[in-house]
Motif scaffolding. Structure first.
Motif, PDB file in Angstrom:
ATOM      1  N   SER A  63      -3.557   7.612  -4.061  1.00 28.73           N
ATOM      2  CA  SER A  63      -2.484   7.363  -3.109  1.00 28.73           C
ATOM      3  C   SER A  63      -2.549   5.922  -2.599  1.00 28.73           C
ATOM      4  CB  SER A  63      -2.592   8.335  -1.939  1.00 28.73           C
ATOM      5  OG  SER A  63      -3.800   8.113  -1.223  1.00 28.73           O
ATOM      6  N   GLY A  64      -1.486   5.514  -1.918  1.00 35.39           N
ATOM      7  CA  GLY A  64      -1.404   4.149  -1.417  1.00 35.39           C
ATOM      8  C   GLY A  64      -2.555   3.781  -0.496  1.00 35.39           C
ATOM      9  N   SER A  65      -2.963   4.724   0.330  1.00 33.24           N
ATOM     10  CA  SER A  65      -4.054   4.476   1.266  1.00 33.24           C
ATOM     11  C   SER A  65      -5.407   4.826   0.676  1.00 33.24           C
ATOM     12  CB  SER A  65      -3.833   5.310   2.531  1.00 33.24           C
ATOM     13  OG  SER A  65      -3.830   6.690   2.193  1.00 33.24           O
ATOM     14  N   ALA A  66      -5.418   5.329  -0.562  1.00 32.61           N
ATOM     15  CA  ALA A  66      -6.642   5.762  -1.253  1.00 32.61           C
ATOM     16  C   ALA A  66      -7.246   7.022  -0.633  1.00 32.61           C
ATOM     17  CB  ALA A  66      -7.688   4.652  -1.302  1.00 32.61           C
ATOM     18  N   ASP A  67      -6.499   7.707   0.216  1.00 34.73           N
ATOM     19  CA  ASP A  67      -6.996   8.932   0.830  1.00 34.73           C
ATOM     20  C   ASP A  67      -6.965  10.113  -0.139  1.00 34.73           C
ATOM     21  OD1 ASP A  67      -5.637   8.364   4.184  1.00 34.73           O
ATOM     22  OD2 ASP A  67      -7.453   7.648   3.180  1.00 34.73           O
ATOM     23  N   THR A  68      -6.064  10.051  -1.090  1.00 29.97           N
ATOM     24  CA  THR A  68      -5.922  11.149  -2.045  1.00 29.97           C
ATOM     25  C   THR A  68      -6.177  10.626  -3.451  1.00 29.97           C
ATOM     26  OG1 THR A  68      -4.268  12.244  -0.662  1.00 29.97           O
ATOM     27  CG2 THR A  68      -4.382  12.898  -2.983  1.00 29.97           C
ATOM     28  N   ILE A  69      -7.093  11.263  -4.134  1.00 22.39           N
ATOM     29  CA  ILE A  69      -7.438  10.902  -5.511  1.00 22.39           C
ATOM     30  C   ILE A  69      -7.482  12.181  -6.331  1.00 22.39           C
ATOM     31  CG2 ILE A  69      -9.290  10.074  -7.010  1.00 22.39           C
ATOM     32  CD1 ILE A  69     -10.014   8.035  -4.844  1.00 22.39           C
ATOM     33  N   LYS A  70      -6.920  12.094  -7.513  1.00 20.95           N
ATOM     34  CA  LYS A  70      -6.940  13.250  -8.414  1.00 20.95           C
ATOM     35  C   LYS A  70      -7.387  12.790  -9.801  1.00 20.95           C
ATOM     36  CE  LYS A  70      -3.120  15.530  -5.979  1.00 20.95           C
ATOM     37  NZ  LYS A  70      -1.761  16.120  -6.116  1.00 20.95           N
ATOM     38  N   CYS A 103      -1.533   1.680 -16.846  1.00 21.48           N
ATOM     39  CA  CYS A 103      -1.489   1.804 -15.398  1.00 21.48           C
ATOM     40  C   CYS A 103      -0.031   1.965 -14.981  1.00 21.48           C
ATOM     41  CB  CYS A 103      -2.141   0.619 -14.701  1.00 21.48           C
ATOM     42  SG  CYS A 103      -1.381  -0.993 -14.981  1.00 21.48           S
ATOM     43  N   ALA A 104       0.162   2.667 -13.906  1.00 22.64           N
ATOM     44  CA  ALA A 104       1.503   2.971 -13.449  1.00 22.64           C
ATOM     45  C   ALA A 104       1.548   3.002 -11.926  1.00 22.64           C
ATOM     46  CB  ALA A 104       1.966   4.311 -14.020  1.00 22.64           C
ATOM     47  N   ALA A 105       2.744   2.870 -11.389  1.00 22.70           N
ATOM     48  CA  ALA A 105       2.924   2.894  -9.937  1.00 22.70           C
ATOM     49  C   ALA A 105       4.206   3.627  -9.585  1.00 22.70           C
ATOM     50  CB  ALA A 105       2.961   1.472  -9.378  1.00 22.70           C
ATOM     51  N   LYS A 106       4.248   4.192  -8.388  1.00 22.88           N
ATOM     52  CA  LYS A 106       5.438   4.869  -7.895  1.00 22.88           C
ATOM     53  C   LYS A 106       5.571   4.605  -6.412  1.00 22.88           C
ATOM     54  CE  LYS A 106       5.368   9.358  -7.238  1.00 22.88           C
ATOM     55  NZ  LYS A 106       5.289   9.525  -5.781  1.00 22.88           N
ATOM     56  N   LEU A 107       6.780   4.527  -5.956  1.00 25.53           N
ATOM     57  CA  LEU A 107       7.040   4.305  -4.535  1.00 25.53           C
ATOM     58  C   LEU A 107       6.651   5.553  -3.762  1.00 25.53           C
ATOM     59  CD1 LEU A 107       8.190   2.354  -2.437  1.00 25.53           C
ATOM     60  CD2 LEU A 107      10.424   3.439  -2.798  1.00 25.53           C
ATOM     61  N   GLY A 108       5.948   5.353  -2.665  1.00 30.15           N
ATOM     62  CA  GLY A 108       5.547   6.481  -1.838  1.00 30.15           C
ATOM     63  C   GLY A 108       4.051   6.681  -1.848  1.00 30.15           C
ATOM     64  N   GLU A 109       3.558   7.297  -0.793  1.00 31.63           N
ATOM     65  CA  GLU A 109       2.129   7.514  -0.624  1.00 31.63           C
ATOM     66  C   GLU A 109       1.599   8.575  -1.582  1.00 31.63           C
ATOM     67  OE1 GLU A 109      -0.093   6.043   1.110  1.00 31.63           O
ATOM     68  OE2 GLU A 109      -1.738   7.481   1.242  1.00 31.63           O
ATOM     69  N   ASN A 110       2.393   9.596  -1.824  1.00 31.50           N
ATOM     70  CA  ASN A 110       1.950  10.748  -2.617  1.00 31.50           C
ATOM     71  C   ASN A 110       1.762  10.363  -4.076  1.00 31.50           C
ATOM     72  OD1 ASN A 110       1.580  13.223  -3.862  1.00 31.50           O
ATOM     73  ND2 ASN A 110       3.183  14.249  -2.697  1.00 31.50           N
ATOM     74  N   TYR A 141       6.273   8.636 -12.138  1.00 35.48           N
ATOM     75  CA  TYR A 141       5.914   7.231 -11.965  1.00 35.48           C
ATOM     76  C   TYR A 141       7.023   6.348 -12.535  1.00 35.48           C
ATOM     77  CZ  TYR A 141       1.379   8.048  -9.968  1.00 35.48           C
ATOM     78  OH  TYR A 141       0.373   8.388  -9.101  1.00 35.48           O
ATOM     79  N   GLU A 142       7.379   5.343 -11.753  1.00 37.43           N
ATOM     80  CA  GLU A 142       8.561   4.531 -12.075  1.00 37.43           C
ATOM     81  C   GLU A 142       8.217   3.232 -12.794  1.00 37.43           C
ATOM     82  OE1 GLU A 142      10.734   5.607  -7.855  1.00 37.43           O
ATOM     83  OE2 GLU A 142       8.844   4.491  -7.966  1.00 37.43           O
ATOM     84  N   TYR A 143       7.040   2.710 -12.550  1.00 37.84           N
ATOM     85  CA  TYR A 143       6.671   1.396 -13.076  1.00 37.84           C
ATOM     86  C   TYR A 143       5.431   1.539 -13.970  1.00 37.84           C
ATOM     87  CZ  TYR A 143       9.609   0.209  -9.110  1.00 37.84           C
ATOM     88  OH  TYR A 143      10.643   0.152  -8.224  1.00 37.84           O
ATOM     89  N   TRP A 144       5.488   0.854 -15.122  1.00 37.10           N
ATOM     90  CA  TRP A 144       4.425   0.989 -16.113  1.00 37.10           C
ATOM     91  C   TRP A 144       3.973  -0.365 -16.624  1.00 37.10           C
ATOM     92  CZ3 TRP A 144       2.389   5.733 -17.390  1.00 37.10           C
ATOM     93  CH2 TRP A 144       3.071   6.852 -16.886  1.00 37.10           C
ATOM     94  N   GLY A 145       2.666  -0.471 -16.853  1.00 40.56           N
ATOM     95  CA  GLY A 145       2.120  -1.659 -17.483  1.00 40.56           C
ATOM     96  C   GLY A 145       2.206  -1.527 -18.994  1.00 40.56           C
ATOM     97  N   GLN A 146       1.684  -2.500 -19.700  1.00 36.74           N
ATOM     98  CA  GLN A 146       1.841  -2.568 -21.153  1.00 36.74           C
ATOM     99  C   GLN A 146       0.795  -1.770 -21.913  1.00 36.74           C
ATOM    100  OE1 GLN A 146       0.035  -4.561 -19.499  1.00 36.74           O
ATOM    101  NE2 GLN A 146      -1.610  -5.304 -20.795  1.00 36.74           N
ATOM    102  N   GLY A 147      -0.244  -1.312 -21.271  1.00 33.03           N
ATOM    103  CA  GLY A 147      -1.263  -0.533 -21.961  1.00 33.03           C
ATOM    104  C   GLY A 147      -2.406  -1.381 -22.479  1.00 33.03           C
ATOM    105  N   THR A 148      -3.589  -0.787 -22.491  1.00 30.38           N
ATOM    106  CA  THR A 148      -4.769  -1.451 -23.042  1.00 30.38           C
ATOM    107  C   THR A 148      -5.533  -0.421 -23.880  1.00 30.38           C
ATOM    108  OG1 THR A 148      -6.736  -2.767 -22.490  1.00 30.38           O
ATOM    109  CG2 THR A 148      -6.193  -0.980 -20.980  1.00 30.38           C
ATOM    110  N   SER A 198       0.817  -1.203   0.000  1.00 30.94           N
ATOM    111  CA  SER A 198       0.000   0.000   0.000  1.00 30.94           C
ATOM    112  C   SER A 198       0.852   1.256   0.000  1.00 30.94           C
ATOM    113  CB  SER A 198      -0.922   0.000   1.216  1.00 30.94           C
ATOM    114  OG  SER A 198      -0.155  -0.026   2.401  1.00 30.94           O
ATOM    115  N   SER A 199       2.182   1.128   0.086  1.00 29.40           N
ATOM    116  CA  SER A 199       3.037   2.316   0.068  1.00 29.40           C
ATOM    117  C   SER A 199       3.314   2.795  -1.345  1.00 29.40           C
ATOM    118  CB  SER A 199       4.354   2.025   0.778  1.00 29.40           C
ATOM    119  OG  SER A 199       5.065   1.005   0.102  1.00 29.40           O
ATOM    120  N   TYR A 200       2.707   2.171  -2.338  1.00 29.36           N
ATOM    121  CA  TYR A 200       2.845   2.601  -3.717  1.00 29.36           C
ATOM    122  C   TYR A 200       1.612   3.388  -4.141  1.00 29.36           C
ATOM    123  CZ  TYR A 200       6.900  -0.337  -4.682  1.00 29.36           C
ATOM    124  OH  TYR A 200       8.142  -0.879  -4.681  1.00 29.36           O
TER     125      TYR A 200
END
Length: 120
Positions: free
Chosen positions: A51-58, A95-102, A107-114, A29-31
């Motif tokens: 955010s990792g905790s889903a508290d922040t959405i943009k 879809c993408a992911a990054k280390l950290g809550e914010n 973004y450091e990690y990426w999926g292949q796309g759909t 959940s830290s991603y």
């Protein structure tokens, strides 16, 4: 972290699609995670991030009120519910992911796309 996006397809304007992203590897959940899209002839842009905790959405202004992002940390998944789709939503969605809550930042990690195609 490995990401696998799914759920794209062809839909008529006004229709709905639900994209899913499955994460594997060193996930937690830290991603923060997000959805981005790349349309023909345009730069890749952010669609929605959470955010990792889903508290922040943009959301990008273009999808506010139509798209909804969510995540399930127990299942290591993230979804994007897309309603009232418009032809201008046509793009490859990543879809993408990054280390950290914010969820802001690079973004450091990426999926292949759909591919999502919305016909008028």
């Amino acid at each position: 972290v490995q990401l696998q996006a799914s759920g794209g397809g062809l839909v008529q304007a006004g229709g709905s699609l639900r994209l899913s992203c499955a994460a594997s590897g060193r996930t937690s959940s830290s991603y923060a995670m997000g959805w981005f899209r790349l349309a023909p002839g345009k730069d890749r842009v952010f669609v929605a991030v959470i955010s990792g905790s889903a508290d922040t959405i943009k959301y990008a202004d273009s999808v506010k009120g139509r798209f909804s992002i969510s995540r399930d940390n127990a299942k290591n998944t993230m979804d994007l519910q897309m309603n009232n789709l418009k032809p201008e939503d046509t793009a490859v969605y990543y879809c993408a992911a990054k280390l950290g809550e914010n969820p802001s930042g690079r973004y450091e990690y990426w999926g292949q796309g759909t591919q999502v195609t919305v016909s008028s």
